[in-house]
Design an enzyme around this catalytic site. Sequence first.
Site, PDB file in Angstrom:
ATOM      1  N   THR A   1       0.864  -1.184   0.000  1.00  0.00           N
ATOM      2  CA  THR A   1       0.000   0.000   0.000  1.00  0.00           C
ATOM      3  C   THR A   1       0.904   1.239   0.000  1.00  0.00           C
ATOM      4  O   THR A   1       2.074   1.136   0.386  1.00  0.00           O
ATOM      5  CB  THR A   1      -0.905   0.026   1.244  1.00  0.00           C
ATOM      6  OG1 THR A   1      -0.048  -0.001   2.393  1.00  0.00           O
ATOM      7  CG2 THR A   1      -1.828  -1.179   1.298  1.00  0.00           C
TER       8      THR A   1
ATOM      9  N   GLU B   1      -5.691  -3.268  -1.874  1.00  0.00           N
ATOM     10  CA  GLU B   1      -6.285  -4.413  -1.186  1.00  0.00           C
ATOM     11  C   GLU B   1      -7.390  -5.088  -1.995  1.00  0.00           C
ATOM     12  O   GLU B   1      -7.868  -6.149  -1.619  1.00  0.00           O
ATOM     13  CB  GLU B   1      -6.869  -3.957   0.171  1.00  0.00           C
ATOM     14  CG  GLU B   1      -5.824  -3.589   1.211  1.00  0.00           C
ATOM     15  CD  GLU B   1      -5.406  -2.119   1.160  1.00  0.00           C
ATOM     16  OE1 GLU B   1      -5.529  -1.506   0.079  1.00  0.00           O
ATOM     17  OE2 GLU B   1      -4.969  -1.592   2.188  1.00  0.00           O
TER      18      GLU B   1
ATOM     19  N   LYS C   1     -14.567  18.136   8.761  1.00  0.00           N
ATOM     20  CA  LYS C   1     -15.643  18.055   9.749  1.00  0.00           C
ATOM     21  C   LYS C   1     -15.929  19.452  10.285  1.00  0.00           C
ATOM     22  O   LYS C   1     -15.182  19.991  11.084  1.00  0.00           O
ATOM     23  CB  LYS C   1     -15.261  17.106  10.871  1.00  0.00           C
ATOM     24  CG  LYS C   1     -15.048  15.697  10.341  1.00  0.00           C
ATOM     25  CD  LYS C   1     -14.886  14.669  11.438  1.00  0.00           C
ATOM     26  CE  LYS C   1     -14.716  13.296  10.828  1.00  0.00           C
ATOM     27  NZ  LYS C   1     -13.347  12.823  10.792  1.00  0.00           N
TER      28      LYS C   1
ATOM     29  N   TRP D   1     -20.283  16.747   7.867  1.00  0.00           N
ATOM     30  CA  TRP D   1     -19.185  16.372   6.987  1.00  0.00           C
ATOM     31  C   TRP D   1     -19.255  17.112   5.666  1.00  0.00           C
ATOM     32  O   TRP D   1     -20.317  17.243   5.060  1.00  0.00           O
ATOM     33  CB  TRP D   1     -19.227  14.862   6.709  1.00  0.00           C
ATOM     34  CG  TRP D   1     -18.800  14.033   7.880  1.00  0.00           C
ATOM     35  CD1 TRP D   1     -18.501  14.482   9.139  1.00  0.00           C
ATOM     36  CD2 TRP D   1     -18.647  12.622   7.910  1.00  0.00           C
ATOM     37  NE1 TRP D   1     -18.156  13.431   9.939  1.00  0.00           N
ATOM     38  CE2 TRP D   1     -18.238  12.271   9.214  1.00  0.00           C
ATOM     39  CE3 TRP D   1     -18.792  11.608   6.968  1.00  0.00           C
ATOM     40  CZ2 TRP D   1     -17.983  10.950   9.588  1.00  0.00           C
ATOM     41  CZ3 TRP D   1     -18.544  10.293   7.345  1.00  0.00           C
ATOM     42  CH2 TRP D   1     -18.142   9.974   8.647  1.00  0.00           C
TER      43      TRP D   1
HETATM   44  P1  AMP Z   1      -4.222   2.640  -3.467  1.00  0.00           P
HETATM   45  O1  AMP Z   1      -4.282   1.415  -2.659  1.00  0.00           O
HETATM   46  O2  AMP Z   1      -2.950   3.389  -3.352  1.00  0.00           O
HETATM   47  O3  AMP Z   1      -4.576   2.378  -4.900  1.00  0.00           O
HETATM   48  O4  AMP Z   1      -5.327   3.638  -2.900  1.00  0.00           O
HETATM   49  C1  AMP Z   1      -6.667   3.271  -2.778  1.00  0.00           C
HETATM   50  C2  AMP Z   1      -7.493   4.469  -2.437  1.00  0.00           C
HETATM   51  O5  AMP Z   1      -7.493   5.401  -3.507  1.00  0.00           O
HETATM   52  C3  AMP Z   1      -8.952   4.169  -2.215  1.00  0.00           C
HETATM   53  O6  AMP Z   1      -9.205   3.646  -0.937  1.00  0.00           O
HETATM   54  C4  AMP Z   1      -9.574   5.538  -2.427  1.00  0.00           C
HETATM   55  O7  AMP Z   1      -9.457   6.352  -1.291  1.00  0.00           O
HETATM   56  C5  AMP Z   1      -8.711   6.112  -3.515  1.00  0.00           C
HETATM   57  N1  AMP Z   1      -9.388   5.941  -4.815  1.00  0.00           N
HETATM   58  C6  AMP Z   1      -9.162   5.015  -5.762  1.00  0.00           C
HETATM   59  N2  AMP Z   1      -9.955   5.208  -6.831  1.00  0.00           N
HETATM   60  C7  AMP Z   1     -10.726   6.278  -6.552  1.00  0.00           C
HETATM   61  C8  AMP Z   1     -11.767   6.988  -7.246  1.00  0.00           C
HETATM   62  N3  AMP Z   1     -12.154   6.648  -8.465  1.00  0.00           N
HETATM   63  N4  AMP Z   1     -12.337   8.036  -6.617  1.00  0.00           N
HETATM   64  C9  AMP Z   1     -11.941   8.414  -5.371  1.00  0.00           C
HETATM   65  N5  AMP Z   1     -10.967   7.808  -4.693  1.00  0.00           N
HETATM   66  C10 AMP Z   1     -10.371   6.750  -5.257  1.00  0.00           C
END
Ligand code: AMP
Length: 546
Positions: free
Chosen positions: A188, A333, A441, A446
């Site tokens: 991550t 994940e 917040k 929110w």
């Molecule tokens: P990563 O594991 O680095 O790919 O990050 C995942 C996170 O990216 C998700 O939990 C979201 O918070 C954000 N994310 C991924 N795709 C989107 C999307 N289309 N719109 C908003 N947030 C997104």
Amino acid sequence: MLGLMQSQPLLISSIITHAARHHAHAEVVSRTTEGALHRTDYAGIERRARTLARALLRLGVQGTDRVATLAWNGHRHLELYYAVSGMGAVVHTVNPRLSPDDIAFVLNDAGSGLVFADTSFVPLLAAVAPLVPGVRAFVMLADPAEMPEVALAPGQALLCYETLLADADEDFAWPRLDEEQASALCYTSGTTGRPKGVLYSHRSTLLHAYAVNLPDVFGLRSIDRVLPVVPMFHVNAWGLPYAAPMVGASLVMPGRHLDGASMQSLMNSERVTMSAGVPTVWMGLLQHLRATGGTLDTLRRLVCGGSACPPMLIDTFARDYGVQVDHAWGMTETSPLGTYNTPKPGMAALSPEDAKALHYKQGRAVPGLDMKIVDDAGTELPWDGATFGNLMVRGPWVTRRYLNADTDATDAEGWFATGDVATIDPHGLMEITDRTKDIVKSGGEWISSIQLENIAVAHPDVAEAAIVGARHPKWDERPLLIVVPKPGRAIDPAALLASYAGKVAKWWTPDEVVVVEQLPHTATGKLNKLALRQQFRDFKLASAAD
Ligand code: AMP
């Protein structure tokens, strides 16, 4: 026995053997680190992956050993994907944009003993090598003539990829493995604390690739030419290195240059039909097209995910360039695909404005994955498109447990808490409101930072925008808008704030605008909200002085 179907394990090697047999001459084109275009096909990739597997055996790789890559998207990286997983080991893709300290952490945490690296990372390797005593060799993805000098630690060897292949033969049969065995490892992004390892299995990877290829998802076809802008170190380039060969679609690998000019030229010269990446990349492409009056000659579809895709991007690509932008959501994940946005039949009856508003959302759950939203007590919330709650997912390509963790990452029913806040509407369309920790917040209510950022980037003077919660004595937090102007433009804060009128509730309007030259990004090209929050931790809003 009543009779039953065959029990064939779902293996990654089956993807490339199928591609080599049924789509032998589908192309894999790569922009190399040295700048030239390299051409091969799936038969070539499969043959070299077998040869590489022989070379890896000779280097002592066995069982589920981890083999790391520090590489851009290219044919050698693809060969590593198939050789390492295909022989039963685990390909560990490392994000080169992490700090040397974090790279050392993930290599040590994973126990990766070999690192295959592009020559462009030589300075990085020199910084990382002394911190990773467990790495016994660095293999440069290069010809003997391109071999660089790298200062390594004692006991670490520097090897040449093409020499390894030249010294091995292709006499290797892909083994029949347990489909539940680990095949790939990705960490991550680690913007909060240390990165965590997510281990994919052969089974989860195959099921995810089938799901990706469904018509209402990426819907790839053999006639497609696919350009993964999303790096192979960012959740396996969203599964494209598996999904494209599965159907015989050609791959166009962009290498290290992901700027607008490089993208446009590669897309047109290689007749690319489909591409995928984060919004920042598409913003860069759009700015280049606008500045140069350029066109996209063969591109039909872009997938935009990883961060919220601004509606302005979706509208402009469709209107000015005839390119459909599909919004997708996922995370490391979830392999990563969780939701994808395509219309359902009932939506045809909606007004164009209402249909557009639905198209901007992150989309419907991909078959195989289930989702729900819950309140803080864990009670499921209604799918009314207005109530927002914590987004939970489960499915065969969702993490159960992080690498080296003692406990599962899911609850007793297998639900994984994504850390995202979302609504789900009666069509089943999910919309991300925010990351839990990014939401502003204000007075116990929110405010969605994503919605406010989308409005700012639709303004003609704004290149990029971020919202953070600034401390406020009365409201606890109020939205602060931080913007980067487009080149040659000046931002008038009052006019920018006026553009919020009628688009959100009045109390959602940011209190103030700060103009900066650039915004910080994470290793995967997203806005680094953590860094921004730290930077503006002591920011004094004028409204806070009341
Ligand atoms: P990563 O594991 O680095 O790919 O990050 C995942 C996170 O990216 C998700 O939990 C979201 O918070 C954000 N994310 C991924 N795709 C989107 C999307 N289309 N719109 C908003 N947030 C997104």
